[in-house]
Design an enzyme around this catalytic site. Structure first.
Site, PDB file in Angstrom:
ATOM      1  N   HIS A 233       0.903  -1.187  -0.083  1.00  0.00           N
ATOM      2  CA  HIS A 233      -0.031  -0.053  -0.030  1.00  0.00           C
ATOM      3  C   HIS A 233       0.896   1.330  -0.002  1.00  0.00           C
ATOM      4  O   HIS A 233       2.028   1.182  -0.120  1.00  0.00           O
ATOM      5  CB  HIS A 233      -0.955   0.112   1.163  1.00  0.00           C
ATOM      6  CG  HIS A 233      -0.428  -0.292   2.574  1.00  0.00           C
ATOM      7  ND1 HIS A 233       0.795   0.538   3.301  1.00  0.00           N
ATOM      8  CD2 HIS A 233      -0.190  -1.577   3.319  1.00  0.00           C
ATOM      9  CE1 HIS A 233       1.320  -0.191   4.141  1.00  0.00           C
ATOM     10  NE2 HIS A 233       0.418  -1.089   4.422  1.00  0.00           N
TER      11      HIS A 233
ATOM     12  N   HIS B  44       4.001   1.352   2.069  1.00  0.00           N
ATOM     13  CA  HIS B  44       5.238   0.438   1.473  1.00  0.00           C
ATOM     14  C   HIS B  44       6.016   1.318   0.360  1.00  0.00           C
ATOM     15  O   HIS B  44       7.019   1.135   0.298  1.00  0.00           O
ATOM     16  CB  HIS B  44       4.867  -0.712   0.756  1.00  0.00           C
ATOM     17  CG  HIS B  44       4.402  -1.806   1.742  1.00  0.00           C
ATOM     18  ND1 HIS B  44       3.007  -1.980   2.011  1.00  0.00           N
ATOM     19  CD2 HIS B  44       4.778  -2.429   2.877  1.00  0.00           C
ATOM     20  CE1 HIS B  44       2.814  -3.055   2.896  1.00  0.00           C
ATOM     21  NE2 HIS B  44       4.035  -3.117   3.613  1.00  0.00           N
TER      22      HIS B  44
ATOM     23  N   GLN C 238       6.628 -16.124  11.808  1.00  0.00           N
ATOM     24  CA  GLN C 238       6.458 -14.762  12.589  1.00  0.00           C
ATOM     25  C   GLN C 238       5.012 -14.889  12.857  1.00  0.00           C
ATOM     26  O   GLN C 238       4.627 -13.815  13.632  1.00  0.00           O
ATOM     27  CB  GLN C 238       6.983 -13.512  11.985  1.00  0.00           C
ATOM     28  CG  GLN C 238       6.085 -12.877  10.861  1.00  0.00           C
ATOM     29  CD  GLN C 238       6.729 -11.724  10.345  1.00  0.00           C
ATOM     30  OE1 GLN C 238       7.900 -11.852   9.882  1.00  0.00           O
ATOM     31  NE2 GLN C 238       6.030 -10.572  10.585  1.00  0.00           N
TER      32      GLN C 238
ATOM     33  N   LYS D  67       5.433   2.831  12.127  1.00  0.00           N
ATOM     34  CA  LYS D  67       4.002   2.215  12.733  1.00  0.00           C
ATOM     35  C   LYS D  67       4.429   0.791  13.537  1.00  0.00           C
ATOM     36  O   LYS D  67       3.916   0.876  14.497  1.00  0.00           O
ATOM     37  CB  LYS D  67       3.122   1.600  11.460  1.00  0.00           C
ATOM     38  CG  LYS D  67       1.912   1.215  11.975  1.00  0.00           C
ATOM     39  CD  LYS D  67       0.640   0.802  11.015  1.00  0.00           C
ATOM     40  CE  LYS D  67       1.179  -0.756  10.870  1.00  0.00           C
ATOM     41  NZ  LYS D  67      -0.023  -1.609  10.683  1.00  0.00           N
ATOM     42  N   ASP D  68       5.132   0.125  12.974  1.00  0.00           N
ATOM     43  CA  ASP D  68       5.647  -0.990  13.850  1.00  0.00           C
ATOM     44  C   ASP D  68       6.938  -0.791  14.571  1.00  0.00           C
ATOM     45  O   ASP D  68       8.092  -1.177  14.443  1.00  0.00           O
ATOM     46  CB  ASP D  68       6.070  -2.311  13.089  1.00  0.00           C
ATOM     47  CG  ASP D  68       4.837  -2.669  11.877  1.00  0.00           C
ATOM     48  OD1 ASP D  68       3.846  -2.895  12.389  1.00  0.00           O
ATOM     49  OD2 ASP D  68       4.958  -2.555  10.843  1.00  0.00           O
TER      50      ASP D  68
ATOM     51  N   GLN E 173       8.778  -3.375  16.165  1.00  0.00           N
ATOM     52  CA  GLN E 173       9.713  -4.165  15.447  1.00  0.00           C
ATOM     53  C   GLN E 173      10.972  -3.404  15.249  1.00  0.00           C
ATOM     54  O   GLN E 173      12.117  -3.804  15.056  1.00  0.00           O
ATOM     55  CB  GLN E 173       8.860  -4.471  14.054  1.00  0.00           C
ATOM     56  CG  GLN E 173       9.490  -4.904  13.041  1.00  0.00           C
ATOM     57  CD  GLN E 173       8.698  -5.479  11.898  1.00  0.00           C
ATOM     58  OE1 GLN E 173       8.192  -6.459  11.887  1.00  0.00           O
ATOM     59  NE2 GLN E 173       8.743  -4.657  10.833  1.00  0.00           N
TER      60      GLN E 173
ATOM     61  N   ARG F 221      -3.268  -5.235   6.409  1.00  0.00           N
ATOM     62  CA  ARG F 221      -4.801  -6.305   6.811  1.00  0.00           C
ATOM     63  C   ARG F 221      -5.890  -5.411   6.836  1.00  0.00           C
ATOM     64  O   ARG F 221      -7.029  -5.793   7.229  1.00  0.00           O
ATOM     65  CB  ARG F 221      -4.395  -6.503   8.706  1.00  0.00           C
ATOM     66  CG  ARG F 221      -3.215  -7.359   8.628  1.00  0.00           C
ATOM     67  CD  ARG F 221      -3.055  -7.985  10.106  1.00  0.00           C
ATOM     68  NE  ARG F 221      -2.237  -9.029  10.276  1.00  0.00           N
ATOM     69  CZ  ARG F 221      -0.808  -8.859  10.638  1.00  0.00           C
ATOM     70  NH1 ARG F 221      -0.398  -7.662  10.251  1.00  0.00           N
ATOM     71  NH2 ARG F 221      -0.203  -9.868  10.556  1.00  0.00           N
TER      72      ARG F 221
HETATM   73  O1  PAF Z   1       6.664  -5.572   8.970  1.00  0.00           O
HETATM   74  C1  PAF Z   1       6.794  -6.441   8.130  1.00  0.00           C
HETATM   75  O2  PAF Z   1       6.128  -6.548   7.181  1.00  0.00           O
HETATM   76  C2  PAF Z   1       7.402  -7.827   8.444  1.00  0.00           C
HETATM   77  O3  PAF Z   1       7.443  -8.098   9.927  1.00  0.00           O
HETATM   78  C3  PAF Z   1       8.911  -7.874   7.728  1.00  0.00           C
HETATM   79  C4  PAF Z   1       9.820  -6.980   8.515  1.00  0.00           C
HETATM   80  C5  PAF Z   1       9.056  -7.812   6.584  1.00  0.00           C
HETATM   81  C6  PAF Z   1       9.492  -9.370   8.290  1.00  0.00           C
HETATM   82  O4  PAF Z   1       8.752 -10.399   7.665  1.00  0.00           O
END
Ligand code: PAF
Length: 281
Positions: free
Chosen positions: A31, A34, A61, A149-150, A153, A187
């Site tokens: 989207h 990205h 994951q 956003k993440d 992560q 999602r």
């Molecule tokens: O953020 C994501 O889309 C995923 O967690 C990633 C970093 C591509 C790892 O699979």
């Protein structure tokens, strides 16, 4: 644009790609969020460097089978979007390509992962770290871009790179939102029209609670209560967690004295959405 559908094809091409190379790891269903990461990668490497994108729905994951099975995989649209955004190389492996049947090595982060999404999704961040490390090794990129956003992560990947001396620069890019404030996510397409109309309440609840900070509130409890009160106005969502944590350690805080994060994960049936706001005292 070169498309490498498996690791052998990628390894054959990767040495010839002009450097610097910036990697944008994704799970596809691309989207605008990205695309903003791809544009940022171009800005980082310049017109003659290489912008590489990986599209891989990483099975290890996912903590819920249904989430993995229903994760959208519009590969041809994704490839067209990468091309239009100016990517030079796209890697689209299958799970069998990335993991040997008897793979037995994983990368785990053991502190930041114990809070927030890590607490409600056991094994999730180990799956993320493992695949991201594999992608870093395969691409030998000079830099990689991840969405803020993440934010958990992003913090964990930065920690992994720091603690394991991985020679790569990690770049965070601002969250891209829909016009009504909903954070863009792959999602979102799984929400029903009614759920999609309701979902901006997540952002509104967090910003309304953050407003208390500008009125002088420094205690976590009333800020959390305000956010919860707003979220509970929705008849449709279920709160997975709502937490106020230190922006660096991700540990819950009772009094805001340093930059903090108010973060939530909410379910619309089986669709789990996350969002957060920064709280700067
Ligand atoms: O953020 C994501 O889309 C995923 O967690 C990633 C970093 C591509 C790892 O699979």
């Amino acid at each position: 644009m070169i498309v490498a559908a498996d690791t052998a094809a990628l390894l054959e091409k990767i040495d010839a790609m002009p450097r610097p190379l910036c990697l944008v790891p994704t799970m596809g269903a691309l989207h605008e969020g990205h695309l903003a990461l791809i544009h940022e990668a171009r800005r980082v490497v310049g017109p003659t460097g290489t912008v590489a994108v990986s599209i891989f729905v990483n099975p290890i994951q996912f903590d819920r089978k249904e989430d993995l099975e229903k994760y959208p995989r519009p590969l041809s649209a994704d490839l067209a979007a990468c091309e239009a955004a100016g990517a030079d190389l796209v890697f689209t492996p299958e799970a069998g390509q990335m993991y040997h049947a008897d793979h037995s090595i994983t990368v785990s982060e053991n502190r930041l992962s114990s809070f927030l999404c890590g607490a409600s999704r056991p094994g999730h961040f180990s799956g993320v770290c493992t695949v991201v490390m594999k992608l870093f090794m395969l691409f030998r990129a000079q830099s990689a871009v991840f969405g803020k956003k993440d934010f958990q992560q992003l913090a964990i990947i930065k920690r992994m790179v720091r603690d394991l001396n991985v020679p790569i620069e990690i770049i965070g890019h601002a969250t891209i939102r829909e016009a009504d404030g909903l954070a863009m996510s792959s999602r979102n397409v799984r929400l029903s029209p009614e759920q999609r109309a309701d979902a901006p309440i997540i952002r509104r609840s967090l910003t309304a609670a953050r407003d208390l900070l500008s009125l002088g509130e420094r205690q976590a409890e009333p800020i959390l209560a305000a956010a919860r009160h707003h979220l509970e106005k929705s008849q449709m969502l279920k709160i997975d967690y709502l937490s106020l944590v230190d922006a660096e350690t991700l540990e819950p805080v009772a009094t805001i004295r340093r930059p903090a994060i108010l973060a939530t994960a909410c379910f619309y049936e089986s669709v789990r959405l996350i969002d957060h706001v920064e709280l700067l005292p």
